[in-house]
Design an enzyme around this catalytic site. Structure first.
Site, PDB file in Angstrom:
ATOM      1  N   GLY A   8      79.618   7.334  20.527  1.00 30.76           N
ATOM      2  CA  GLY A   8      78.861   8.521  20.085  1.00 30.76           C
ATOM      3  C   GLY A   8      79.465   9.118  18.834  1.00 30.76           C
ATOM      4  O   GLY A   8      79.441  10.334  18.631  1.00 30.76           O
ATOM      5  N   LEU A  10      78.560   9.280  15.853  1.00 30.55           N
ATOM      6  CA  LEU A  10      77.694   9.916  14.857  1.00 30.55           C
ATOM      7  C   LEU A  10      77.164  11.268  15.348  1.00 30.55           C
ATOM      8  O   LEU A  10      76.291  11.863  14.725  1.00 30.55           O
ATOM      9  CB  LEU A  10      76.522   8.993  14.508  1.00 30.55           C
ATOM     10  CG  LEU A  10      76.941   7.626  13.942  1.00 30.55           C
ATOM     11  CD1 LEU A  10      75.723   6.802  13.565  1.00 30.55           C
ATOM     12  CD2 LEU A  10      77.844   7.795  12.733  1.00 30.55           C
ATOM     13  N   ARG A  36      73.010   3.284  16.996  1.00 28.97           N
ATOM     14  CA  ARG A  36      72.391   2.686  15.818  1.00 28.97           C
ATOM     15  C   ARG A  36      73.222   3.079  14.611  1.00 28.97           C
ATOM     16  O   ARG A  36      74.005   4.035  14.665  1.00 28.97           O
ATOM     17  CB  ARG A  36      70.950   3.148  15.652  1.00 28.97           C
ATOM     18  CG  ARG A  36      70.817   4.633  15.485  1.00 28.97           C
ATOM     19  CD  ARG A  36      69.395   5.053  15.263  1.00 28.97           C
ATOM     20  NE  ARG A  36      69.295   6.495  15.436  1.00 28.97           N
ATOM     21  CZ  ARG A  36      68.270   7.231  15.060  1.00 28.97           C
ATOM     22  NH1 ARG A  36      67.247   6.659  14.485  1.00 28.97           N
ATOM     23  NH2 ARG A  36      68.255   8.521  15.249  1.00 28.97           N
ATOM     24  N   TYR A 142      71.863  18.695  32.071  1.00 28.57           N
ATOM     25  CA  TYR A 142      73.079  18.604  31.247  1.00 28.57           C
ATOM     26  C   TYR A 142      74.288  19.054  32.072  1.00 28.57           C
ATOM     27  O   TYR A 142      75.307  18.354  32.166  1.00 28.57           O
ATOM     28  CB  TYR A 142      72.892  19.484  30.018  1.00 28.57           C
ATOM     29  CG  TYR A 142      74.055  19.553  29.062  1.00 28.57           C
ATOM     30  CD1 TYR A 142      74.438  18.444  28.325  1.00 28.57           C
ATOM     31  CD2 TYR A 142      74.747  20.755  28.867  1.00 28.57           C
ATOM     32  CE1 TYR A 142      75.483  18.526  27.414  1.00 28.57           C
ATOM     33  CE2 TYR A 142      75.786  20.843  27.958  1.00 28.57           C
ATOM     34  CZ  TYR A 142      76.156  19.724  27.240  1.00 28.57           C
ATOM     35  OH  TYR A 142      77.195  19.808  26.341  1.00 28.57           O
TER      36      TYR A 142
HETATM   37  C1  AKB Z   1      74.650  23.107  24.201  1.00 27.06           C
HETATM   38  O1  AKB Z   1      74.308  24.215  23.767  1.00 27.06           O
HETATM   39  O2  AKB Z   1      73.958  22.409  24.952  1.00 27.06           O
HETATM   40  C2  AKB Z   1      76.027  22.612  23.820  1.00 27.06           C
HETATM   41  C3  AKB Z   1      77.067  23.033  24.803  1.00 27.06           C
HETATM   42  C4  AKB Z   1      77.551  24.417  24.837  1.00 27.06           C
HETATM   43  O3  AKB Z   1      77.521  22.237  25.557  1.00 27.06           O
HETATM   44  N1  AKB Z   1      76.352  23.080  22.495  1.00 27.06           N
END
Ligand code: AKB
Length: 329
Positions: A8, A10, A36, A142
């Protein structure tokens, strides 16, 4: 020395981490990789670059074997907002890609760095002075992938003795790469709009307080943690680290000291606001300070002065806004 692989490379952090690693260890000893090839001079041209899709374990293994890698900085991630648009891709990359990297690392006895985030916290977490060890029940894909990544890193350490280390990074501010797909992105875009337009429309409420850090501190934190004496580390995955904590209104006031008349207004995006509301206002990073002497250099005033100074210089050269855009890096 066994070489270093940055996956990762880039992305938002990678484009600044790779040059610093090459400066310290020699360009040929640091292999940058991305899914890529993109035209990012210092990363792609400054030393070896390989195409690696981290969702394919064979891609990581091939580079680790070819270059005799001893340390992996595993940086690819879909950020919080982008993850909500494509949860299945975010999971496959953020957790699946990391699981692949750990398995290759186990077979080749590599040390591994993993960037967790303030996104690993969520509803139920104390938002002020957020402890190192506390409730982690995030409600974004996330965040879920970051918590799972933290646990997986600790598992590979306790079960297999792998040297895994990680940081819970706050929002990162930089003038090198334009961020994409994150909740804290406003804190970068605001500088560009302040200089271009003298005004900025923010997608978070004026009083949304979040932890933040200037990129040079983030790169230093990553390298200091990886250099730390393992016998001092009681925690591994992952350490709270922060450098400043501000609201959009406070950042605007600081920018106004350099750009008189700068104006900010608000068009709140409910998805991004809900994510921000579930994240810490300010983390307690005393474990990082005690276990490996973490100490940030930039506060809000120092970061703002350097951002404005650097971007003004770029503006004078006609280069403002030509930064590497990491969306889909
Ligand atoms: C996001 O906002 O998703 C990121 C983070 C704080 O992990 N910048």
């Amino acid at each position: 020395m066994r070489k270093i692989l940055v996956t990762g490379a880039l992305g938002q952090i990678g484009v600044e981490l790779v040059p610093e690693l090459r400066e310290r260890h020699g360009a040929d000893n640091v292999i940058a990789s991305g899914w890529r090839r993109r035209d990012v001079g210092a990363v792609v041209d400054g030393g070896p670059f390989e195409i690696v899709d981290c969702t394919k374990p064979g891609d990581i293994a091939a580079v680790v074997e070819t270059y005799e890698i001893g340390t992996i900085y595993h940086m690819p991630a879909f950020l919080s907002v982008l993850g909500e648009e494509k949860p299945e891709v975010a999971w496959a990359l953020n957790l699946g890609g990391y699981a692949n990297a750990l398995e290759v690392a186990r077979r080749h006895d590599c040390s591994v760095f993993f960037p967790s985030s303030i996104g690993a916290f969520g509803p139920g977490t104390p938002l002020q002075n957020t402890p190192q060890d506390t409730v982690q029940r995030p409600n974004t894909i996330y965040g879920v992938s970051k918590v799972a990544g933290e646990l997986l890193g600790d598992y590979y350490h306790t079960r297999f003795g792998l040297d895994t280390r990680g940081l819970r990074l706050p929002g990162l501010i930089s003038h090198v790469a334009l961020p994409g797909g994150g909740t804290t992105d406003y804190a970068v875009h605001i500088f560009y709009e302040a200089l271009r337009e003298g005004r900025f429309t923010c997608f978070l409420r004026s009083d949304s307080r979040l932890d933040m850090m200037y990129m040079p501190d983030a790169v230093a934190a990553i390298l200091d943690l990886m250099d730390a004496d393992p016998s001092r580390l009681r925690h591994r995955n992952a350490f709270n680290v922060t450098a400043m904590s501000f609201t959009p209104e406070e950042l605007a006031a600081e920018i106004r000291k350099h750009v008189p008349g700068f104006e900010i207004d608000y068009e709140v995006d409910p998805l991004k606001q809900a994510i921000a509301d579930s994240w810490p206002d300010s983390m307690d990073d005393s474990a990082a300070r005690e276990e490996w002497d973490w100490q940030p250099r930039y506060d809000l005033a120092a970061m703002t002065a350097e951002m404005i100074g650097t971007l003004r210089r770029k503006q004078g050269e006609g280069a403002l806004g030509r930064e590497h855009d990491i969306t889909g890096a």
